[in-house]
Enzyme design. Structure first.
Site, PDB file in Angstrom:
ATOM      1  N   TYR A  94       0.824  -1.216   0.000  1.00 38.64           N
ATOM      2  CA  TYR A  94       0.000   0.000   0.000  1.00 38.64           C
ATOM      3  C   TYR A  94       0.858   1.266   0.000  1.00 38.64           C
ATOM      4  CZ  TYR A  94      -4.179  -2.781   1.133  1.00 38.64           C
ATOM      5  OH  TYR A  94      -5.225  -3.670   1.093  1.00 38.64           O
ATOM      6  N   TYR A 472     -11.802  -0.631  -0.655  1.00 38.45           N
ATOM      7  CA  TYR A 472     -11.848  -0.293   0.775  1.00 38.45           C
ATOM      8  C   TYR A 472     -10.598   0.466   1.203  1.00 38.45           C
ATOM      9  CZ  TYR A 472      -8.660  -3.449   3.449  1.00 38.45           C
ATOM     10  OH  TYR A 472      -7.564  -4.059   4.041  1.00 38.45           O
ATOM     11  N   ARG A 473      -9.579   0.465   0.334  1.00 42.90           N
ATOM     12  CA  ARG A 473      -8.281   1.017   0.726  1.00 42.90           C
ATOM     13  C   ARG A 473      -7.392   0.917  -0.502  1.00 42.90           C
ATOM     14  NH1 ARG A 473      -5.107  -2.632   5.174  1.00 42.90           N
ATOM     15  NH2 ARG A 473      -3.231  -1.387   5.457  1.00 42.90           N
TER      16      ARG A 473
END
Ligand SMILES: Cc1cc2nc3c(=O)[nH]c(=O)nc-3n(C[C@H](O)[C@H](O)[C@H](O)COP(=O)(O)OP(=O)(O)OC[C@H]3O[C@@H](n4cnc5c(N)ncnc54)[C@H](O)[C@@H]3O)c2cc1C
Lengths: 516, 126
Positions: A94, A472-473
């Site tokens: 991420y 969601y992310r």
């Protein structure tokens, strides 16, 4: 001596940056202000398909107290120095510990690692951002408390604060982490400190037990955001149950995903199965311990024939459901009968627990560890599947409905196939939602493959959004694009809040696509 | 009393403590008190290995390559540099580990222990 041009924060003059660094050295010890490239190297490793040159910090600050964080925020405001906050900094896939863009200064809170309070009566903890799951786990073991944590798969090396603030997930009944967070201490951009929930009441004993406090509930504003720096966080811990039964259900046909979700949903919503269940595809279940080239050497996506060989040789299903029951032995027996009955109806499921499940070729052992909150990093084996260290999590949300799962699986496989990548995926089943987590694995040493991974990820975002599915992310490279899929009205509110709370835009500019 | 306060704290110098005391005036009234600073204790190499490395590199995990075998002295320098670079920069699937997570002092001691094969037995047992 390096001849590379010095990296400065965007829009900050060299002299101002030097003055700010001088102030930081007064606030912290000189050795807690890092500016040398070898010191900053650990903050530059990324796994996503972005250009390395876009993610180089100009410095890193390592405070040990919230008061230092307040002083840092004030200094940043004065000199308009942008900081990117990380806690344990293991946001792998991420954006890791790298800044959101080159030139930002990393605010690394890892040294703020005090466990302030663990209360075994009401089962809560209050911790600082640098506490890792391993540290909290060891502490609880040492004290002999019968409390469980809920780690994400990188468990030992990640931490509850960073994970919860990015709204991460784990695999026990406390799997949706933000749901089990209670009370925060936050340093705002102007250096002021606020405590959320009951924390504003002097001597309140309920800061870690009552989430809502009084008036608007604001904790959510500090997750996936850049409105504040969280310096303490409360969380709820699960009491260790008297008994625990992890189990595995395998299905062999790709189409079976629809049945699995339909059978699972009522069991999950009624809490017969209380934990964050995973429905794991063959390639993920194998990928944690099998190497791709043992089955297929091509650079295109792995063909069906090879997937069938993996299933046969490794004893893995097309879909592998890992779930668990918790409670007294009697409760578990009752619930086990309900689960068995529900999954037995069509005759397609192979339902196992104990030794039988252990002997299957998938990830039963490590899944069993994670579903009871133990430390385990076996999932990192996924990076040996294709090799090359490239990874991006594509994680759209859906309802827990078989029709949506089928639709999402087909769409993902089609787009990944177009770019020559494998469908290495699992569904994490929340209470009534699902996170469809796909690990886009690619060889980051190969520029062409990296470009393909980039294009593939961008197309996945757009095509899923067209069908009503949002993420969601996401990782720092794609935050802007994903923010776009959620629409202008929401972005306008995000921007208005940013302008109000951080008018100089010093906190994590670009996080979730938010800037002042 | 079941509630607890603990903390692996880093060493705070006297000047730092003084400036913290000055900053105290700026704090909210109910800030959790900072426990007295204690000397920072670098973790033993075995503890660093257990908390971090073993999860992937222990023989039964086999997520990362074996790192516990002893190296001949002639190779110590090269192997030590390799470990240091890998820990700080990461390599392929392995994440980088920052000074804030594994201090230079801890890393030096870890490298020594690995070079002499100190964890070879532990890895096998695991
Ligand atoms: C093999 C593998 C498996 C994974 N499995 C999972 C999984 O099961 N579940 C899951 O959730 N993730 C998973 N991840 C992704 C990721 O590694 C974890 O989410 C990890 O917990 C995040 O890193 P961290 O806890 O160190 O948080 P950090 O990196 O410290 O923080 C994450 C983000 O939160 C924000 N933030 C952090 N601290 C603060 C603060 N104090 N104030 C304000 N904002 C802050 C920042 O934007 C930061 O980038 C996986 C990764 C890998 C490689």
């Amino acid at each position: 001596m390096s001849t590379a041009p010095r990296i400065l924060p965007k829009g900050v003059a060299e002299a101002d940056f030097d003055t700010a660094l001088g102030r930081f050295r007064e606030i912290l010890d000189a050795d807690s202000v890092l500016t040398e490239s070898d010191q900053l190297a650990p903050y530059t490793k990324i796994m996503m398909a972005g250009d390395d040159a876009d993610y180089i910090p100009s410095g890193a600050l390592l405070p040990t107290t919230a008061e230092q964080v307040q002083e840092i925020a004030r200094t940043c405001n004065e000199f308009k120095v942008p900081i990117w906050t990380i806690s344990t900094g293991k946001n792998l896939g991420y954006g890791s510990a790298a800044p959101g863009e080159t030139g930002q200064v990393i605010l690394d809170l890892h040294r703020m690692n005090r466990i302030i309070n663990v209360n075994p009566d009401v089962c809560t903890a209050l911790i600082e951002p640098g506490v890792t799951y391993q540290q909290l786990y060891d502490y609880i073991q040492e004290k002999g408390y019968k409390l469980w944590l809920d780690p994400p798969a990188p468990s030992a090396i990640a931490g509850p604060v960073g994970n919860t603030l990015d709204r991460g997930v784990g695999y026990t009944p406390y799997g949706e982490h933000f749901m089990f967070q209670c009370g925060m201490e936050v340093v705002l951009a102007n250096g002021e400190m606020v405590r959320t929930g009951m924390g504003g009441i002097e001597n309140s004993s309920s800061w870690q037990v009552f989430k809502w406090g009084y008036g608007p509930y604001i904790d959510g504003l500090f997750t996936q955001s850049n409105y504040g720096i969280v310096t303490k966080m409360g969380l709820w811990l699960m009491p260790e149950p008297p008994a625990y039964r992890p189990f595995l259900i395998q299905y062999q046909d790709p189409e079976d995903i629809e049945e699995i979700v339909e059978v699972l949903r009522p069991l999950r919503i009624s809490q017969i199965i209380p934990n964050a269940v995973v429905i794991v595809h063959t390639l993920w279940d194998a990928g944690t311990h099998v190497v791709r080239k043992d089955y297929y050497d091509g650079t295109d996506s792995i063909p069906r024939e090879a997937i069938e060989r993996i299933k046969r040789d490794e004893g893995i299903g097309e879909w592998n459901v890992y779930a668990a029951l918790y409670g007294t032995p009697e409760q578990i027996e009752v619930n086990w009968n309900i689960v068995e009955q529900a999954f037995s109806k069509s005759g397609k499921a192979k339902i196992m627990y104990g030794e039988e499940a252990e002997k299957r070729g998938g990830g039963f052992e490590y899944r069993s560890a994670l579903m009871k909150g133990d430390m385990n990093l076996q999932e990192f084996g996924l990076y040996n599947w294709r090799g090359g260290g490239g990874s991006m999590w594509f994680a759209p949300v859906s309802q827990a409905k078989g029709s949506e799962t089928k639709d999402q699986t087909a769409l993902a496989q089609q787009i990944l196939g177009k770019y020559g990548f494998d469908y290495v995926a699992e569904y994490i089943v929340g209470w009534r939602d699902m996170h469809h987590v796909i690990d886009l694995l690619y060889n980051r040493q190969d520029p062409d493959e990296t470009q393909r991974a980039y294009d593939c990820f961008a197309e996945l975002i757009d095509e899923f959004a067209k069908r009503g599915y949002g993420l969601y992310r996401t990782n720092t490279e794609f935050m802007e694009q994903v923010a776009g899929t959620f629409g202008e009205p929401l972005r306008n509110v995000h921007t208005a809040l940013k302008n109000a709370l951080d008018p100089n835009g010093i906190l994590s500019p670009g996080k979730s696509g938010i800037r002042q | 009393m079941q509630n607890t306060t603990i903390g692996p704290l880093r060493l705070l110098s006297n000047t730092r403590l003084k400036s913290l005391a000055l900053l105290g005036g700026l704090l909210l009234p109910m800030v959790v008190s900072v426990p007295n600073a204690v000397a920072s204790e670098a973790r033993e190499p075995a503890e660093v290995y257990r908390q971090i490395c073993a999860h992937c590199h222990a023989l039964d995990k086999a997520v990362g390559p074996e790192i516990t075998m002893a190296f001949p002295e002639t190779a110590h320098e090269a192997w030590g540099n390799y470990i240091r670079t890998t820990v700080r920069n990461g390599r392929g699937a392995m994440p980088s580990f920052r000074e804030a997570k594994v201090s230079d002092e801890e890393l030096d001691a870890l490298i020594q222990a690995l070079m002499y094969g100190e964890f070879a037995d532990t890895a096998e047992e695991e």
